[in-house]
Enzyme design. Structure first.
Site, PDB file in Angstrom:
ATOM      1  N   LYS A 241       0.864  -1.187   0.000  1.00 32.49           N
ATOM      2  CA  LYS A 241       0.000   0.000   0.000  1.00 32.49           C
ATOM      3  C   LYS A 241       0.901   1.237   0.000  1.00 32.49           C
ATOM      4  O   LYS A 241       1.688   1.428   0.914  1.00 32.49           O
ATOM      5  CB  LYS A 241      -0.903  -0.009   1.249  1.00 32.49           C
ATOM      6  CG  LYS A 241      -1.653   1.307   1.502  1.00 32.49           C
ATOM      7  CD  LYS A 241      -2.595   1.230   2.702  1.00 32.49           C
ATOM      8  CE  LYS A 241      -3.191   2.600   3.038  1.00 32.49           C
ATOM      9  NZ  LYS A 241      -4.096   2.571   4.225  1.00 32.49           N
ATOM     10  N   LYS A 253     -10.189  12.879   8.013  1.00 30.07           N
ATOM     11  CA  LYS A 253      -9.658  12.513   9.326  1.00 30.07           C
ATOM     12  C   LYS A 253      -9.711  13.722  10.259  1.00 30.07           C
ATOM     13  O   LYS A 253      -9.672  14.870   9.799  1.00 30.07           O
ATOM     14  CB  LYS A 253      -8.200  12.070   9.191  1.00 30.07           C
ATOM     15  CG  LYS A 253      -8.012  10.669   8.625  1.00 30.07           C
ATOM     16  CD  LYS A 253      -6.552  10.271   8.639  1.00 30.07           C
ATOM     17  CE  LYS A 253      -6.337   8.923   7.983  1.00 30.07           C
ATOM     18  NZ  LYS A 253      -6.908   7.784   8.730  1.00 30.07           N
ATOM     19  N   ASP A 323     -12.132   6.980   3.967  1.00 34.27           N
ATOM     20  CA  ASP A 323     -10.877   6.790   4.716  1.00 34.27           C
ATOM     21  C   ASP A 323     -10.452   5.319   4.720  1.00 34.27           C
ATOM     22  O   ASP A 323      -9.323   5.003   5.093  1.00 34.27           O
ATOM     23  CB  ASP A 323     -11.044   7.321   6.145  1.00 34.27           C
ATOM     24  CG  ASP A 323      -9.717   7.550   6.844  1.00 34.27           C
ATOM     25  OD1 ASP A 323      -8.670   7.487   6.154  1.00 34.27           O
ATOM     26  OD2 ASP A 323      -9.728   7.788   8.065  1.00 34.27           O
ATOM     27  N   GLU A 325      -9.465   3.615   2.338  1.00 34.34           N
ATOM     28  CA  GLU A 325      -9.031   3.715   0.934  1.00 34.34           C
ATOM     29  C   GLU A 325      -7.971   2.694   0.574  1.00 34.34           C
ATOM     30  O   GLU A 325      -7.861   2.287  -0.579  1.00 34.34           O
ATOM     31  CB  GLU A 325      -8.527   5.141   0.659  1.00 34.34           C
ATOM     32  CG  GLU A 325      -7.070   5.420   1.050  1.00 34.34           C
ATOM     33  CD  GLU A 325      -6.752   5.215   2.523  1.00 34.34           C
ATOM     34  OE1 GLU A 325      -7.663   5.354   3.355  1.00 34.34           O
ATOM     35  OE2 GLU A 325      -5.587   4.916   2.855  1.00 34.34           O
ATOM     36  N   ARG A 327      -7.616  -0.421   1.245  1.00 31.08           N
ATOM     37  CA  ARG A 327      -8.151  -1.704   0.771  1.00 31.08           C
ATOM     38  C   ARG A 327      -8.678  -1.583  -0.659  1.00 31.08           C
ATOM     39  O   ARG A 327      -8.676  -2.560  -1.401  1.00 31.08           O
ATOM     40  CB  ARG A 327      -9.235  -2.200   1.745  1.00 31.08           C
ATOM     41  CG  ARG A 327     -10.425  -1.296   1.869  1.00 31.08           C
ATOM     42  CD  ARG A 327     -11.285  -1.616   3.088  1.00 31.08           C
ATOM     43  NE  ARG A 327     -10.679  -1.140   4.343  1.00 31.08           N
ATOM     44  CZ  ARG A 327     -11.197  -1.341   5.552  1.00 31.08           C
ATOM     45  NH1 ARG A 327     -12.322  -2.027   5.695  1.00 31.08           N
ATOM     46  NH2 ARG A 327     -10.590  -0.876   6.630  1.00 31.08           N
TER      47      ARG A 327
END
Ligand code: BES
Ligand code: ZN
Ligand code: ZN
Length: 478
Positions: A241, A253, A323, A325, A327
């Protein structure tokens, strides 16, 4: 820091300073007992005492200390030694096994990241010389120690390479800059390198990854590095990632949680460091490293909660939180990696969930997957390499929590517990049937970055995943 090993007794080596580890049991018979006691030295673990008049730095260590304690104590000693004006330092052996730990202590412990200081303070200490003589006066075969030094240095330097990538700011290490970095690495280390830009990602129908990057001024890149020796024993795919920044997107966030989110690229940086070391060690394994380099931002064009995305493998994803994101990016990169490389194993590294830190604490990598014995192998590899790993178990009930009424799967769980596992179960939707037992997911959200020093780590990236993966890969070559 330059580290060398010489075939000479410690007493004959010329150096400005000696480092010596002393246990509480040895303190009474030490040649400088009185002086050490006067200075309040009790040989507590990592307690340091410099006797400058004797050019000696004494470091406390436990009786029968493990490698882990030697590694950490060495890091403490080298950091302290770097603050004096000495140029060279010498050391004896404390059993052959701890030699590796001591080298790691030196190379990882002396790491400093000062790229953003207007006045960096370089240390005058530039060289550490090990004797092949044991602390108790007995000797060691130099060849074996030289081999350990060579191998350990490559791995420690790759770890520091990853730390430096992670530590760079989101404006310096953009997806495009990550691709440039990969390209330079490929040229230096004789790797194959393929980069996909937005057009390439569209051609590959990687709309989950594209959606995450859509709100950013820095467009995404897919990086594929390959190391291909002749007649490899195995083919391994690594996926990382590479969120160069994770603002959370429209599911923004909180201000305090956003700070440090430059580290969300740590998985991508780790797989680049791993393939760097693999090529320098000339391992007999074909390794492919894939990085989804993306920035998750807000804009009028950003992807939204309520969007439905179609991933590369055709599955549809209901977005309920922008958020979650990582995955989405991994869904597409895993799909791409499996399409282009038929691998024996597939491992992914991701700072995926805060929940992993809640479950295991801030030092431990979460290990998830379907293959129990493979996960156990990873616990052993982590243990042998000085990293912490813990298994988070799947079950069929948790799988139901990411069901979607609208699409094939939802990107967040309907319950607030077990978030590291439900994230991994989301990824499972993008693992082909024939790869299920060959896949392991590593959640490095806690272990990849630290804001306070621990073990060999100072502030910043830790290089989590690098040492344990090289240990696992080298076991495959035996
Ligand atoms: N990058 C974060 C996870 C993270 C959090 C890494 C803290 C390191 C430190 C990830 O993209 C994220 O934001 N995950 C969410 C998932 C949630 C929305 C289901 C989280 O953990 O809160
Ligand atoms: Zn996020
Ligand atoms: Zn993230």
């Amino acid at each position: 820091m330059n580290v060398k090993i010489v075939n000479q007794p410690l007493g004959q080596i010329n150096a400005d300073l000696s480092v010596e580890f002393v246990t509480p049991a040895q303190l009474a018979t030490h040649p400088h007992t009185a002086l050490l006691k006067q200075a309040g030295f009790k040989a507590d673990l990592e307690q340091l005492c410099a006797l400058h008049e004797h050019r000696l730095l004494v470091c406390g260590i436990d009786n029968n200390a493990s490698d882990e304690l030697y590694r950490s104590a060495m890091a403490a000693a080298i950091r302290s030694a770097m603050n004096y004006g000495y140029g060279t330092l010498k050391l004896a052996q404390y059993t052959q096994k701890s030699f590796k730990a001591l080298i790691e202590g030196v190379l990882l412990g002396s790491y400093r990241f000062e790229a953003y200081k207007s006045e960096p303070k370089p240390s005058s200490l530039t060289e550490v010389i090990f004797s092949n003589e044991n602390h108790d006066g007995s000797g060691n075969a130099i060849d074996e120690l030289e081999a350990i030094l060579k191998q350990t240095t490559i791995i420690a330097k790759a770890t520091n390479f990853v730390r430096t990538l992670v530590n760079q700011t989101p404006d310096d290490m953009t997806p495009q800059q990550m691709a440039i970095t990969a390209d330079i690495l490929a040229k230096n280390n004789n790797l194959e390198c393929t980069i996909l830009d937005v057009n390439g990602l569209e051609d590959e129908k990687m709309f989950a990854m594209l959606s995450v990057g859509r709100g950013s001024a820095h467009p995404p890149r897919l990086i594929h590095l390959a190391y291909k020796p002749e007649n490899p024993k195995r083919v391994i795919t690594l996926v990382g990632k590479g969120l160069t920044y994770d603002s959370g997107g429209l599911s923004l966030k909180a201000a305090t949680s956003m700070v440090t989110m430059k580290m969300d690229k740590a998985g991508g940086c780790a797989v680049m460091g791993i393939i760097k070391a693999v090529s320098e060690l000339n391992l007999d394994i074909e390794v492919h490293a894939f990085v989804g380099a993306v920035e998750n931002m807000i804009s009028g064009n950003a992807y939204k909660p309520d969007d439905v995305l179609r991933a590369k493998n055709g599955k549809t994803i209901e977005v309920r939180n922008t958020d979650a994101e990582g995955r989405l990016v991994l869904a597409d990169v895993l799909g791409y990696a499996q399409e282009y490389v038929k691998a024996d194993y597939l491992f992914d590294y991701a700072t995926l969930t805060g929940a992993c830190m809640v479950a295991l604490g801030p030092y431990t990598t979460g290990v998830m997957g379907h293959n129990e014995s493979l996960k156990q192998e990873w616990l052993s590899a982590a243990d042998a390499s000085g990293e912490y790993c813990g298994i988070l178990p799947f079950n069929r009930h948790l799988k139901k929590l990411i069901k979607s009424d609208l699409a094939d799967v939802c990107n967040v769980s309907s319950k607030p517990y077990g978030g590291a596992i439900t994230a991994a179960l989301f990824l499972d939707n993008f693992i082909n049937e024939d790869m299920k037992e060959k896949w392991v997911h590593f959640d490095i959200a806690g272990s990849a970055y630290t804001e306070s020093a621990w073990d060999v780590h100072t502030y910043g990236g830790t290089g989590a995943g690098v040492r344990m993966t090289l240990n696992w890969l080298m076991e495959q070559c035996k």
